[in-house]
Design an enzyme around this catalytic site. Structure first.
Site, PDB file in Angstrom:
ATOM      1  N   ASP A  20     -66.040 -32.037  29.753  1.00  0.00           N
ATOM      2  CA  ASP A  20     -66.997 -30.999  30.136  1.00  0.00           C
ATOM      3  C   ASP A  20     -66.732 -30.514  31.560  1.00  0.00           C
ATOM      4  O   ASP A  20     -66.255 -31.274  32.408  1.00  0.00           O
ATOM      5  CB  ASP A  20     -68.417 -31.566  30.040  1.00  0.00           C
ATOM      6  N   ASN A  68     -70.272 -24.746  19.712  1.00  0.00           N
ATOM      7  CA  ASN A  68     -69.549 -23.862  20.634  1.00  0.00           C
ATOM      8  C   ASN A  68     -69.355 -22.451  20.090  1.00  0.00           C
ATOM      9  O   ASN A  68     -68.999 -21.531  20.854  1.00  0.00           O
ATOM     10  CB  ASN A  68     -68.189 -24.452  21.000  1.00  0.00           C
TER      11      ASN A  68
END
Length: 242
Positions: A20, A68
């Site tokens: 991330d 996503n």
């Protein structure tokens, strides 16, 4: 053997990473988010190549989640292009470093060209016996469990599986990770302290490390320190030391 003579605890055999912070890394440099994703992709190679020296046999990375798709069309398209480029560029190097690659996730949800490249990379590295690299693509933990449960139910309905035999040892055989051991250590970069629907079933007893470092800044030394830190932990799996 006396307590003070016991061997040091071994490091993690299987490390899973939620990579991330690519977007924030780019934005802090005045660059578009895709610039950060490209930088993050380059970091993967360093981490994979560090695994043998650190005693890590299995590495699982979270590349693209089922959530996503909610990102902008431009970012999603850019990520899909990056994945295709990464597979083409890294295929030979992965094979030469004896890395076996597997993909987990809802593969039919990806475009056919990318699926074909994933199939080819798995086949190309299928005889490699070094590091086992698993890439989670279009992956979500809840989605995986739902798909596994559906397959299990189909086997029960077809008479291939006795409902009375279903227990917590049964479902893992239907998961995408059925040929992998559960992760020992899960790392999340960028300072976020959540698991984001990643390996929900498999990580029930994993150790977690949430670190501030953004993924493009994640180095071999940081990785080595986290592996070393894990080795000093006591894993009791719900029991107590006697």
């Amino acid at each position: 053997m006396p307590d003070d003579a016991r061997e040091p605890k071994a490091g993690p055999s299987h490390v899973a990473i939620i990579m991330d912070g690519n977007g924030r890394w780019a934005e802090r440099r005045g660059q578009p988010r895709l610039f950060g994703h490209h930088a993050g992709a380059k970091r993967v190679r360093e981490v994979v190549e560090a695994c043998p020296d650190l005693g890590v046999d299995y590495l699982t990375i979270f590349a693209f989640s089922t959530e996503n798709w909610k990102r902008t069309q431009r970012e999603v398209a850019g990520l899909m292009s990056l994945f295709r480029t990464y597979i083409r560029r890294e295929a030979r190097g992965l094979r030469d470093h004896d890395v076996r690659v597997r993909f987990i996730g809802d593969r039919p949800g990806l475009d056919k060209k990318l699926q074909n490249l994933m199939d080819e990379l798995e086949e190309t590295t299928s005889t490699c016996q070094g590091t086992n690299l698993t890439i989670a693509m279009n992956y979500g933990g809840r989605d995986e469990v739902a798909r596994a449960t559906k397959r299990l139910a189909e086997d029960v309905a077809a008479g291939r599986l006795d409902p009375a035999a279903v227990n917590e040892e049964t479902l893992p055989r239907y998961l995408d990770t059925c040929v992998l051991p559960d992760p020992d250590l899960v790392i999340r970069t960028s300072g976020e302290a959540r698991i984001s629907n990643f390996l929900l079933w498999q990580s029930a007893y994993a150790e977690y490390e949430f670190i501030e470092t953004l993924w493009p800044d994640f180095t071999r030394d940081i990785f080595a320190n986290l592996v070393k830190s894990y080795a000093g932990r006591e894993r009791r799996y719900g029991g107590v030391k006697v």
